[in-house]
Design an enzyme around this catalytic site. Structure first.
Site, PDB file in Angstrom:
ATOM      1  N   GLU A 291      17.548 -44.020  -2.011  1.00 42.77           N
ATOM      2  CA  GLU A 291      18.314 -44.861  -1.518  1.00 42.77           C
ATOM      3  C   GLU A 291      17.540 -45.804  -0.455  1.00 42.77           C
ATOM      4  O   GLU A 291      18.257 -46.402   0.512  1.00 42.77           O
ATOM      5  CB  GLU A 291      19.697 -44.524  -1.047  1.00 42.77           C
ATOM      6  CG  GLU A 291      20.352 -43.746  -2.235  1.00 42.77           C
ATOM      7  CD  GLU A 291      21.773 -43.234  -1.795  1.00 42.77           C
ATOM      8  OE1 GLU A 291      22.795 -43.480  -2.561  1.00 42.77           O
ATOM      9  OE2 GLU A 291      21.868 -42.539  -0.509  1.00 42.77           O
ATOM     10  N   ARG A 336      20.735 -40.657 -13.922  1.00 41.88           N
ATOM     11  CA  ARG A 336      20.766 -40.447 -12.618  1.00 41.88           C
ATOM     12  C   ARG A 336      21.078 -39.012 -12.165  1.00 41.88           C
ATOM     13  O   ARG A 336      20.079 -38.443 -11.168  1.00 41.88           O
ATOM     14  CB  ARG A 336      21.549 -41.213 -11.974  1.00 41.88           C
ATOM     15  CG  ARG A 336      21.593 -40.877 -10.114  1.00 41.88           C
ATOM     16  CD  ARG A 336      22.357 -41.956  -9.555  1.00 41.88           C
ATOM     17  NE  ARG A 336      22.997 -41.295  -8.194  1.00 41.88           N
ATOM     18  CZ  ARG A 336      24.097 -41.907  -7.435  1.00 41.88           C
ATOM     19  NH1 ARG A 336      24.234 -43.009  -7.730  1.00 41.88           N
ATOM     20  NH2 ARG A 336      24.354 -41.201  -6.596  1.00 41.88           N
ATOM     21  N   ASP A 365      26.911 -36.988  -6.845  1.00 41.41           N
ATOM     22  CA  ASP A 365      27.318 -37.285  -5.499  1.00 41.41           C
ATOM     23  C   ASP A 365      28.530 -36.911  -4.926  1.00 41.41           C
ATOM     24  O   ASP A 365      29.445 -38.094  -4.760  1.00 41.41           O
ATOM     25  CB  ASP A 365      27.002 -38.851  -5.253  1.00 41.41           C
ATOM     26  CG  ASP A 365      26.719 -39.154  -3.673  1.00 41.41           C
ATOM     27  OD1 ASP A 365      26.821 -38.181  -2.898  1.00 41.41           O
ATOM     28  OD2 ASP A 365      26.724 -40.365  -3.333  1.00 41.41           O
ATOM     29  N   GLU A 393      34.618 -38.797   1.309  1.00 38.85           N
ATOM     30  CA  GLU A 393      34.052 -40.171   0.874  1.00 38.85           C
ATOM     31  C   GLU A 393      34.597 -40.522  -0.419  1.00 38.85           C
ATOM     32  O   GLU A 393      34.958 -41.664  -0.757  1.00 38.85           O
ATOM     33  CB  GLU A 393      32.576 -40.250   0.718  1.00 38.85           C
ATOM     34  CG  GLU A 393      31.946 -41.530   0.200  1.00 38.85           C
ATOM     35  CD  GLU A 393      30.471 -41.487  -0.129  1.00 38.85           C
ATOM     36  OE1 GLU A 393      29.860 -40.407   0.482  1.00 38.85           O
ATOM     37  OE2 GLU A 393      29.648 -42.206  -0.648  1.00 38.85           O
TER      38      GLU A 393
END
Lengths: 702, 702
Positions: A291, A336, A365, A393
């Protein structure tokens, strides 16, 4: 049980409110005299915690002494610090550096409750264990407990920026007031350390993995050292996230190439500088080549080269490197979810002994549900550290009641079958499967300046559950919830039972209204607040929703079988066979591994389409059930906390409905199918949901 | 006085801790019976505050009733709500809408302490006045007080962004948790309202003047309405900062031209929408055509055109427009300190009756010392509202102890001489000089999520002083400090006197170590943290330091006489003559108005250079004196608060020294002169100070 005290949540699970009189009287008799050493800071912390706890719970301050006077007593110590403890030296020696025993016994003719350990920190841990027993009203007669942590590094990762902003934080600003450190040592830092020590958490990474090199400058090291001084008596080591390019940014070097001798010297010098200020500094956490972060691949080197560079710098001081495996690159056309495995599995055995590779629980994630990460079990010669996310999150921020203990347990109990049946992730993590001594579990903290610490009362349970599981990854999430509810609200079973039932159902509720049946990464872009299954375009395909759900007129889901991305092949063959088989794959992971026709019949007998739509509504109903259960606790929980939880449940309910409505509207626009009987049409057209904008949603990366 | 209770500052000046026993007994006798109505929310707020206050101060809960039973009593009410108050109807009628009287009298043969007013809010204000008297140990015998506010709009301006960030905030995040509003009504919102009502503050602007149009969308209006509901019983109206271009951004119009009928309709509709949700909405605050904000000049219109556009939209609902005069443009080559005057003075009389022009205290920007703003007295046909800064953007953030009451008083007592001697700024602001009914005072809030509210214990005094002066701008800063210290720390004169002495000396200390002798705008760029007299270049000259101090080999200071920018001409002639005269200008403003040779002799007999260098060191010594005074209070102030203040004073001391060293190093590099005897060389070369970087300093605009 007397009146309900108004509380604001600051005390966490260490409230120490008065117990029922009979129980308090029993404890007072047994524990009214405390014999404990008071020469070290850790010893004083243990004494102070006991004074605070016993005074609050029993209504009487204990008599604190360093020498037994005879009669019943609570005796703390190590064989070195206490003559009485020396009598159980043999048992104590087997406890390890951080273990302890609690034992009701007779010494010199007196009833004695021993809290004994090899080192002071074990005694402090034992004191917190004892206080937990008292808070939950456990009987002390015949008590005989021995505890040692199963995992060596039990660490909170704070994604806190130096300006006080917390990335993915939903509990206010950073706890660390860098502006006033090192001069001002906020007493809250001590309470943070107490809370962590009560769980056995023994490390804290102070700054964001998206790191600012400034945290390694002398001014910030002085600030970190002040925190380390505060935390040290509580057994907590300070770690820092390191920016890989710091030799360039701070050192003025032209490169951060890990094989460059100047770079190597810079890091050795920096390590020496850090340890001069913080002699027990824990080590460095690194996010590299992910990232946009710099890393060794910028110089054609491997993750092992990068990690070993830092490992060599820290080794003389006993520090460790926690090197994150959360890496992916959009230049790579690969699924991914496969990339971390692909980048790391070939490096097995290539890391220094003081390097541990930190792996997120799942391959994507921190989604509401993912299969376990395929690296677990696949790198037998490399210590792997679990990275859980405590901050929510992807799970409704601080306003949704979602107990993550259930998620953590599901991952830890997952069987990698790497060495046959029973090769659970927990056994990878605790080192027992592959014989590793260096072991660890990290949790991305949900802690901030909010008065509740975690942004809500129930999010405190996620900090708590993480800490307990880091100590022992084989514990049951339900047992942990029961302890937490008893301490945090009331030991009354009429309070504990409905709360534990709410907690245990809560994660599946969120999965249902957000990402049922194995869907994943279908939230809004950037801030991740609310539904966004339509998210498409933008800088990279693997940051979109359509990349993951792949819905079309005929079906939905990401084919990760051999016909698709073949991500299943990253698992042990026995596991891969199950995941790859449409008939055997667990339905909660169905759409993670398979692209499935809308007409496909599920085990319920319903079609996938009908089941999917039904799951969303079921999630909303589960929130309503939580609301009803909570309403039933009015008057049994203090009004301020009851009010806040009730308000947050209303928010959760309306947002769950929003998730349901927006998701159904979107997927119906793709499938073109009618809603099953009994399902209501979304109240707005799809375009309404797509147009909603929340530029000020909290926690966004920046 | 008994033991000192550990406190964290959350209770502000409303601590209500036990009084000395004799005093408590006297109060209990007089006030043990409280006769008060309980039908409206404001009446209940008054009762609850009294219960809280009397219970805490006297140790006994008062007997609350709605009908007098005979015997001594505290009687609250209006002529409508209370038969006993009706007996003093005549006196009450003269009090105005928000006034009150406190009177010890005899009614029906009983000793009665009356708290009487025309409206409930006056009673609540009277209750807070009474509690202040009790907290400071005032005698009640013969009490006869009548109070009415001298200023109509007493408003806090929150520079809070919708994502929780506070521009120029040093006390954590915004109090407003927009994410959980309107569902979750944090009890802290009520405590905020209590604190403001205790001072008579009756308005709050919720969002930053650098405004986001989103605050005017339905979702955010619902959130603002929830806050308005909470604040209403405490007499506090909600205002919003409006982005002038909102008709484009929200309404999809092509223009925000104030003369465009569609724009006018949009604002009328928006006003109707706002008042449908918030019937007592206060109005709009606007920063237009300043520092990049949109405004009427974008369309060739004047500030009056812009203000009147909004005034017309709000007028049917009774709302007001607070239009800021803080405007300047770098395209204009004129001395920045002159621009607001130049832009506004010609508009005198051009504003609608419900528009008030909000003028900062000085012509530049909240510097440690400025002359009063020349607009005061220069726009007799226009109501002017004072804008003070409570947050200490230029005064050391939250860690420097600087009591702003002294600064506010200096400005309010300044004589504009607009209508001859005695035409003080206070009389401009309170409307008495020019006969205005619409009057106002705004303070840029220093309030955030920090447990202390204001980022430090002593910064609470600045909120307090602002509120008291907004009620009555003729009060003395010392008296206010005395009240505050008595309530916040202890009524013990041995505590109050040294604290008041520290406070009263503190602002001059900061002026000395930051900007002595009229220097201004010499801080670091952007975040304004620490010294930056060398700041030069960048996007605009009037954001640099060299623009303002104009130091060269021969002298220093900004010539604002007729030979220079002639800013003096903006003042009334009698004032201008003094400021323009090097021999008569007050030395604290010397370098504001004059470029002065280094050799110029000051009234001390020393040269300017020697005096300047000496002032910096004097400022540092004044901080040392505060540290000594505070050390003397150890044991008389609770340890947590004493520790924090002591730590902050250490920070202040080291930063004062930094200001001194860096400033002396820089100005010496310009003047080329030796330091006066006894002055020490700065420990580092100038380049060291210039190289310091603080990218994470708090509060920076973004």
């Amino acid at each position: 049980m007397g009146s309900v005290r108004a509380e604001d949540g600051y005390a966490l699970w260490m409230r120490y409110v008065p117990l029922a009189p009979a129980l308090a009287a029993d404890y007072r008799t047994r524990l009214g005299e405390v014999v404990a050493p008071d020469t070290t800071a850790t010893q004083r912390a243990a004494r102070e915690e006991l004074q605070r706890g016993l005074s609050g719970l029993t209504g009487y301050a204990p008599h604190m002494t360093t020498v037994a006077a005879g009669g019943p007593a609570l005796v703390l110590g190590t064989p070195q610090s206490s003559r009485l403890v020396a009598s159980v030296r043999g048992d104590v020696e087997s406890l390890g550096d951080e273990g302890y025993l609690l034992r009701q016994t007779r010494i010199d003719g007196n009833d004695v409750l021993l809290v004994a350990a090899r080192h002071d920190i074990g005694v402090l841990y034992g004191v917190f264990h004892l206080l937990r027993l008292l808070q939950t009203g456990a009987p002390l007669a015949g008590l005989d407990v021995q505890e040692s942590p199963r995992i060596k590094l039990r660490v909170l990762d704070h994604w806190d920026n130096l300006d006080g902003y917390v990335e993915r934080g939903y509990a206010g600003n950073s706890l660390w007031d860098w502006q006033t450190l090192p001069e001002w040592r906020n007493p809250r830092y001590t309470d943070y350390a107490r809370a962590n020590a009560s769980l056995g958490i023994n490390g804290t990474v102070l700054n964001n993995v998206n790191a600012n090199a400034l945290s390694l400058t002398p001014a910030y090291l002085a600030k970190a050292a002040a925190l380390a001084d505060i935390f040290r008596p509580f057994g907590i080591r300070v770690y820092l996230s390191a920016r890989f390019s710091a030799p360039i940014e701070l050192g003025g070097l032209k490169t951060a190439d890990p094989l460059d001798p100047n770079v190597q010297r810079w890091w050795r010098d920096k390590a020496n500088e850090i340890y001069a200020r913080i002699p027990d500094f824990g080590g460095l956490l690194v996010k590299a080549n992910s990232e946009g972060q710099p890393g060794p691949q910028d110089y054609g080197r491997s993750h092992a080269d990068g990690a070993n560079l830092l490992g060599d710098a820290l080794a003389p001081h006993g520090g460790v490197v926690m090197w994150r495996a959360f890496v992916y690159a959009h230049e790579v056309p690969e699924d991914r979810s496969k990339q971390a495995y692909n980048e790391f599995v070939g490096l097995d055995g290539a890391f220094r002994p003081n390097v541990i590779v930190q792996v997120k629980n799942g391959p994507l994630d921190f989604q509401p549900r993912e299969p376990f990460h395929p690296l677990f079990g696949a790198m037998p010669r490399t210590p792997l550290m679990m990275e859980f996310q405590i901050t929510k999150e992807y799970l409704g921020f601080a306003t949704h009641l979602v107990y993550l203990g259930q998620l953590y347990e599901e991952v830890l109990k997952a069987d990698t079958q790497a060495k046959g049946l029973g090769s659970t992730v927990a056994r990878v993590i605790d080192g027992s499967l592959e014989g590793h001594v260096l072991t660890g579990m990290a949790g991305v903290a949900n802690i901030g300046s909010d008065r509740t610490w975690s942004g809500s009362h129930f999010d405190q349970a996620n900090w708590y559950a993480f800490g307990r599981l880091a100590w022992n990854p084989h514990l049951s999430a339900r047992d942990i919830a029961t302890d937490w509810a008893g301490m945090t609200f009331s030991p009354d079973p009429g309070v504990v039972q409905p709360i534990v039932a709410m907690m245990m159902a809560s994660r599946e509720a969120a999965v249902d209204y957000m990402t049922p049946l194995g869907l994943h990464h279908v939230m809004a872009r950037g801030h991740h607040y609310g539904p966004g299954p339509w998210v498409d375009g933008g800088p990279r395909a693997d940051w979109t929703s359509v990349y993951y759900h792949r819905a079309d007129h005929d079906g939905i889901g990401f084919d990760r079988t051999a016909q698709g991305s073949n991500a299943v092949s990253q698992y042990a063959p026995a596991v891969a066979r199950i995941y790859a088989d449409l008939e055997r794959v667990p339905e909660p992971l169905l759409l993670w591994f398979h692209h499935v026709p809308w007409d496909h019949r599920l085990r319920s007998g319903r079609t996938l389409w009908d089941e999917l739509v039904g799951r969303y509504a079921l999630g909303v109903r589960k929130v309503e059930a939580m609301q009803a259960a909570w309403a039933g606790l009015q008057g049994r929980v203090d009004a301020p906390r009851h009010d806040q939880v009730a308000a947050f449940l209303r928010i959760q309910h309306s947002e769950a409905q929003w998730w349901r409505d927006a998701s159904v509207a979107y997927f119906q626009s793709i499938s073109g199918r009618p809603l099953p009987a009994g399902e209501t049409e979304p109240p707005h057209p799809l375009a309404y949901y797509q147009a909603l904008q929340f530029p000020s949603a909290p926690g966004d990366g920046r």
